[in-house]
Design a protein around this motif. Structure first.
Motif, PDB file in Angstrom:
ATOM      1  N   GLY A 110       0.808  -1.221   0.000  1.00  0.00           N
ATOM      2  CA  GLY A 110       0.000   0.000   0.000  1.00  0.00           C
ATOM      3  C   GLY A 110       0.841   1.271   0.000  1.00  0.00           C
ATOM      4  N   SER A 111       0.183   2.397   0.230  1.00  0.00           N
ATOM      5  CA  SER A 111       0.872   3.682   0.042  1.00  0.00           C
ATOM      6  C   SER A 111       1.341   4.328   1.341  1.00  0.00           C
ATOM      7  N   TYR A 112       0.859   3.858   2.513  1.00  0.00           N
ATOM      8  CA  TYR A 112       1.256   4.551   3.740  1.00  0.00           C
ATOM      9  C   TYR A 112       2.490   3.876   4.357  1.00  0.00           C
ATOM     10  N   GLY A 113       3.599   4.590   4.377  1.00  0.00           N
ATOM     11  CA  GLY A 113       4.900   4.044   4.788  1.00  0.00           C
ATOM     12  C   GLY A 113       4.892   3.272   6.102  1.00  0.00           C
ATOM     13  N   PRO A 114       4.447   3.894   7.198  1.00  0.00           N
ATOM     14  CA  PRO A 114       4.510   3.185   8.489  1.00  0.00           C
ATOM     15  C   PRO A 114       3.719   1.873   8.501  1.00  0.00           C
ATOM     16  N   TYR A 115       2.569   1.855   7.839  1.00  0.00           N
ATOM     17  CA  TYR A 115       1.760   0.634   7.810  1.00  0.00           C
ATOM     18  C   TYR A 115       2.471  -0.448   6.983  1.00  0.00           C
ATOM     19  N   CYS A 116       3.035  -0.030   5.847  1.00  0.00           N
ATOM     20  CA  CYS A 116       3.739  -1.009   5.000  1.00  0.00           C
ATOM     21  C   CYS A 116       4.918  -1.635   5.736  1.00  0.00           C
ATOM     22  N   ARG A 117       5.670  -0.785   6.437  1.00  0.00           N
ATOM     23  CA  ARG A 117       6.843  -1.322   7.143  1.00  0.00           C
ATOM     24  C   ARG A 117       6.423  -2.271   8.264  1.00  0.00           C
ATOM     25  N   ALA A 118       5.352  -1.902   8.971  1.00  0.00           N
ATOM     26  CA  ALA A 118       4.856  -2.802  10.022  1.00  0.00           C
ATOM     27  C   ALA A 118       4.423  -4.132   9.394  1.00  0.00           C
ATOM     28  N   LEU A 119       3.730  -4.052   8.266  1.00  0.00           N
ATOM     29  CA  LEU A 119       3.224  -5.275   7.639  1.00  0.00           C
ATOM     30  C   LEU A 119       4.340  -6.170   7.122  1.00  0.00           C
ATOM     31  N   GLU A 120       5.396  -5.559   6.620  1.00  0.00           N
ATOM     32  CA  GLU A 120       6.504  -6.394   6.126  1.00  0.00           C
ATOM     33  C   GLU A 120       7.069  -7.244   7.258  1.00  0.00           C
ATOM     34  N   ARG A 121       7.244  -6.613   8.396  1.00  0.00           N
ATOM     35  CA  ARG A 121       7.782  -7.361   9.528  1.00  0.00           C
ATOM     36  C   ARG A 121       6.776  -8.414  10.013  1.00  0.00           C
ATOM     37  N   ILE A 122       5.517  -8.008  10.032  1.00  0.00           N
ATOM     38  CA  ILE A 122       4.479  -8.937  10.473  1.00  0.00           C
ATOM     39  C   ILE A 122       4.413 -10.163   9.552  1.00  0.00           C
ATOM     40  N   CYS A 123       4.484  -9.928   8.256  1.00  0.00           N
ATOM     41  CA  CYS A 123       4.395 -11.054   7.304  1.00  0.00           C
ATOM     42  C   CYS A 123       5.560 -12.017   7.492  1.00  0.00           C
ATOM     43  N   TYR A 124       6.709 -11.463   7.783  1.00  0.00           N
ATOM     44  CA  TYR A 124       7.888 -12.293   8.008  1.00  0.00           C
ATOM     45  C   TYR A 124       7.644 -13.226   9.200  1.00  0.00           C
ATOM     46  N   GLU A 125       7.110 -12.657  10.278  1.00  0.00           N
ATOM     47  CA  GLU A 125       6.840 -13.493  11.458  1.00  0.00           C
ATOM     48  C   GLU A 125       5.685 -14.455  11.212  1.00  0.00           C
ATOM     49  N   GLU A 126       4.685 -13.976  10.475  1.00  0.00           N
ATOM     50  CA  GLU A 126       3.523 -14.832  10.207  1.00  0.00           C
ATOM     51  C   GLU A 126       3.912 -16.078   9.419  1.00  0.00           C
ATOM     52  N   SER A 127       4.953 -15.949   8.596  1.00  0.00           N
ATOM     53  CA  SER A 127       5.325 -17.116   7.807  1.00  0.00           C
ATOM     54  C   SER A 127       5.847 -18.235   8.722  1.00  0.00           C
ATOM     55  N   PHE A 128       6.413 -17.858   9.875  1.00  0.00           N
ATOM     56  CA  PHE A 128       6.795 -18.892  10.853  1.00  0.00           C
ATOM     57  C   PHE A 128       5.562 -19.466  11.550  1.00  0.00           C
ATOM     58  N   HIS A 129       4.599 -18.604  11.815  1.00  0.00           N
ATOM     59  CA  HIS A 129       3.370 -19.092  12.450  1.00  0.00           C
ATOM     60  C   HIS A 129       2.704 -20.146  11.575  1.00  0.00           C
TER      61      HIS A 129
END
Lengths: 251, 329
Positions: free
Chosen positions: B161-180
């Motif tokens: 998406g277009s909002y920087g802080p949300y995108c950066r949070a999501l990138e990290r979240i997706c990385y952890e979610e892949s372990f979940h």
């Protein structure tokens, strides 16, 4: 000596498992997200320590595997102190227990770093580093809450008073104690208690709270000999609810 | 979906009206987004962009902390050390995601306290799926594998998406979610290939979670209020139906290959590569969103308890001279 050592390791493992279980109950309901995270981290460490200790018993001392040891014993076979069995209550009690317990736990590992039984000494050297953070967390919050509002100060004082006799119960002496001291493996609960008392007293005083009398007659003993509070059995029933569906299945 | 981009009719109307905005600034803003630039907290943005993002990120944050509740109750019951340690770490991650997302939303001007208040007073929502109960240990496998799998589909898309802080949070979240997802899959496979009792538990859990999983991505496109603006501003990046289709495409074969079934005789992939399925009862979806699901009351009651029981701690930690600082993103 082998049996005395087993006894000590079992006490340590059961303390860690049961308090880890209690700490994990804070997941999702802490007073702020940061404390959810903190108690969840400490629960992982404690359950991890229990696992490491059961693994030592299994690999070096002929005991069953860690899952059997941790999950499949009868209530009276557990050697945890009653202090760790108590429900989490509100945050004040949880924090008081965390403070009083973790200092005692850190001292126990410090007393074991030169234990002649190398697997335990090795683990003690590693775990000591982790527990420093647990203690740092406890001390910080105790100090902040003792100096916070009237309510928080009163709550922390009451919680420490309530927890105190149970905390003294951590240092219950068993037959193993003298044997381990004679063998130079572990200096014993009396020594641990005296070191603990001086550490926690100075922090409690510093925070502006009163240290309860270290009256041995009030200590709540029993856990180390298999006599537990009314809270352990339901905790174990809950812990084994799934595995008991079929203990022979792989989960 | 975790961060919902579903609009009410009223929202959609408000979105389409940007007449109050400075046309030149709006054009520059839209150009930047079209060029793939990220919008940062101090940049100019239309009021509706800010409002929709707060709503979406806040909802996503709530979903994380409420989502920790059904799984959290199984930590103490996990059947062995390996599962217990994995589950506790996983649920802790979810709370951490909540913390990260509240911070991202705070950069847009709403405090965490206000957001948590709005969760409790019902003004803001969380993902509908967490209003269903986790009845058995097999539910933990289904949540860890399929609910997290669905969440990843949604979050990977939103991270572009277009909002920087949300995108950066999501990138990290997706990385952890892949372990979940790995721990969920491992648990799922153990039950699927285990004893008769274990397989039956798992099948029962799949049957119960099938409809909530179809609901997860929101109502079908032909029933959703639509906004070109949300797409243009890269707040919404894929339609509900497209995300749902992607999820079914990825996960249905994995379920079937383990010899399990899905409780829908009409579930099939058509010649165009789109999945077809029976109507999953969108009326139920609406009822649950509006508070009448099996666990809505219980979930909010637990959060309310946490807020009330923890108030004295937060008050004691507050320093009288501290001023509010927006977190860095």
């Amino acid at each position: 000596m082998q049996n005395a050592l087993k006894e000590l390791i079992l006490q340590m493992a059961d303390d860690a498992l049961v308090l880890g279980h209690r700490n994990s109950e804070w997941t999702g309901i802490g007073p702020m997200l940061e404390e959810d995270l903190a108690f969840s981290s400490m629960a992982q460490d404690k359950i991890g320590h229990a696992l490491a200790l059961y693994t030592i018993l299994h690999e070096h001392m002929g005991e069953p595997d860690p899952d059997k040891l941790g999950f499949m014993r009868k209530e009276e076979e557990y050697r945890c102190c009653q202090f760790v069995e108590l429900p989490i209550g509100e945050y004040d009690f949880t924090l008081a227990r965390h403070f009083l317990y973790d200092h005692a736990e850190l001292i126990r590992y410090e007393m074991l770093v030169n234990c002649p039984f190398e697997p335990l000494a090795q683990m003690a050297r590693k775990v000591r580093g982790e527990l420093k953070y647990h203690v740092l967390h406890a001390d910080t919050f105790l100090r902040e809450l003792a100096r916070g509002t009237e309510e928080s100060k009163a709550r922390m004082q009451a919680a420490i008073r309530y927890a105190w006799p149970y905390a003294l119960g951590m240092f219950e002496i068993t037959d193993a104690d003298a044997q381990l001291a004679a063998a130079g493996a572990y200096a014993g609960e009396k020594e641990r208690r005296s070191r603990w008392l001086s550490t926690v007293s100075s922090i409690i005083n510093d925070a502006g709270l009163q240290v309860p009398e270290p009256d041995e007659a009030k200590a709540i003993y029993g856990g180390r000999k298999g006599y537990h509070s009314e809270y352990l059995k339901p905790l174990l029933d809950e812990m084994t609810e799934v595995v008991r569906l079929d203990p022979t299945a792989e989960w | 979906m975790y961060g919902s981009t579903n609009l009410t009719e009223q929202d959609a109307k408000r979105m389409s009206d940007t007449s109050a905005e400075d046309p030149q600034k709006l054009a520059e803003f839209e150009d930047r987004i079209a060029r793939g630039e990220k919008i940062e907290p101090d940049d100019w943005m239309p009021a509706e962009y800010r409002r929709q993002l707060i709503r979406m990120i806040e909802q996503h944050a709530h979903s994380e902390i409420v989502g920790a509740l059904p799984e959290g109750t199984w930590i103490t019951r996990a059947p062995n050390f390996r599962r217990k340690l994995a589950l506790i770490a996983k649920v802790q991650d979810e709370i951490g995601h909540g913390q990260l997302l509240y911070s991202a939303a705070e950069t847009l001007g709403k405090t965490r306290e206000q957001m948590l208040d709005d969760l409790l007073n019902g003004r803001s929502k969380y993902s509908n799926i967490f209003n269903y109960p986790a009845k058995t240990w097999a539910d933990i496998a289904v949540i860890g594998f399929l609910v997290d799998g669905a969440a990843i589909v949604n979050q990977v898309i939103n991270s572009k998406g277009s909002y920087g802080p949300y995108c950066r949070a999501l990138e990290r979240i997706c990385y952890e979610e892949s372990f979940h997802l790995k721990q969920g899959h491992d648990n799922f496979v153990y039950l699927a290939t285990g004893t008769k009792q274990q397989r039956e538990m798992l099948q029962d859990a799949i049957n119960r979670w099938y409809r909530p999983l179809l609901h997860f991505f929101g109502p079908p496109d032909h029933l959703s209020a639509h906004s070109e603006k949300l797409m243009k501003w890269k707040v919404k990046l894929a339609s509900n139906d497209d995300m749902r289709n992607q999820f079914l495409d990825q996960y249905v074969p994995k379920i079937l290959e383990l010899g399990l079934t899905l409780p829908d005789p009409n579930l099939r992939k058509n010649a165009d590569g789109r999945w077809e399925f029976s109507d999953p009862d969108w009326e139920e979806f609406k009822r649950v969103i509006n508070g009448d699901g099996p666990c809505n009351k219980e979930r909010l009651a637990v959060r309310r308890y946490a807020e009330l029981a923890g108030r004295w701690v937060r008050e004691a930690l507050m320093k009288p001279n501290d001023t509010y600082k927006v977190p860095l993103a």
